[in-house]
Design an enzyme around this catalytic site. Structure first.
Site, PDB file in Angstrom:
ATOM      1  N   HIS A 154       0.833  -1.200   0.000  1.00  0.00           N
ATOM      2  CA  HIS A 154       0.000   0.000   0.000  1.00  0.00           C
ATOM      3  C   HIS A 154       0.870   1.254   0.000  1.00  0.00           C
ATOM      4  CE1 HIS A 154       0.646  -0.714   4.331  1.00  0.00           C
ATOM      5  NE2 HIS A 154       0.532   0.583   4.470  1.00  0.00           N
ATOM      6  N   HIS A 175       1.136   5.450   1.250  1.00  0.00           N
ATOM      7  CA  HIS A 175       0.674   6.569   2.057  1.00  0.00           C
ATOM      8  C   HIS A 175       1.148   7.844   1.384  1.00  0.00           C
ATOM      9  CE1 HIS A 175       0.542   4.198   6.100  1.00  0.00           C
ATOM     10  NE2 HIS A 175      -0.103   3.597   5.145  1.00  0.00           N
ATOM     11  N   TYR A 181       4.202   9.517  11.222  1.00  0.00           N
ATOM     12  CA  TYR A 181       3.470   8.251  11.065  1.00  0.00           C
ATOM     13  C   TYR A 181       3.798   7.603   9.726  1.00  0.00           C
ATOM     14  CZ  TYR A 181      -0.427   5.153  10.054  1.00  0.00           C
ATOM     15  OH  TYR A 181      -1.179   4.079   9.683  1.00  0.00           O
ATOM     16  N   GLN A 225       5.764   4.045   9.317  1.00  0.00           N
ATOM     17  CA  GLN A 225       4.693   3.077   9.138  1.00  0.00           C
ATOM     18  C   GLN A 225       5.206   1.663   8.897  1.00  0.00           C
ATOM     19  OE1 GLN A 225       1.456   3.527   9.671  1.00  0.00           O
ATOM     20  NE2 GLN A 225       1.270   1.349   9.411  1.00  0.00           N
TER      21      GLN A 225
END
Length: 96
Positions: A4, A6, A68, A72
């Site tokens: 994924h 971000h 974050y 991550q």
């Protein structure tokens, strides 16, 4: 991340978020498939990205969100026991 992405983006307030995400996903998948044609066999012609996405406003928490995103992967490894190992074809070498 291996599965994924971000992003921390800034778009104009009048920009429609769903239109922007559609454009971003569409153009990026076309560019990825152009450069890495072998991914078409794995993901099909147009299913590179998942259909959904998460959006939130940042406000005063931008530094926390940046941290974050940077941390991550470490967080996922601890929580989900993810590894960076590539999956190998179990039938490699068996087919002639």
């Amino acid at each position: 991340m291996p599965d994924h992405v971000h992003l921390l983006l800034s778009i104009p307030p009048k920009q429609n978020i769903s239109s922007f995400m559609g454009y971003l996903k569409g153009k990026s998948s076309m560019m990825i498939f152009k450069d890495h044609g072998n991914l078409r066999y794995k993901f099909g012609n147009s299913n590179f990205w998942a259909t959904g996405y998460y959006v939130s406003t940042v406000g005063l928490n931008e530094a926390k969100i940046r941290k974050y995103i940077r941390e991550q992967e470490k967080e996922d490894i601890l929580e989900d026991k993810l590894t960076k190992t590539e999956y190998t074809n179990p039938f490699k070498g068996l087919l002639k």
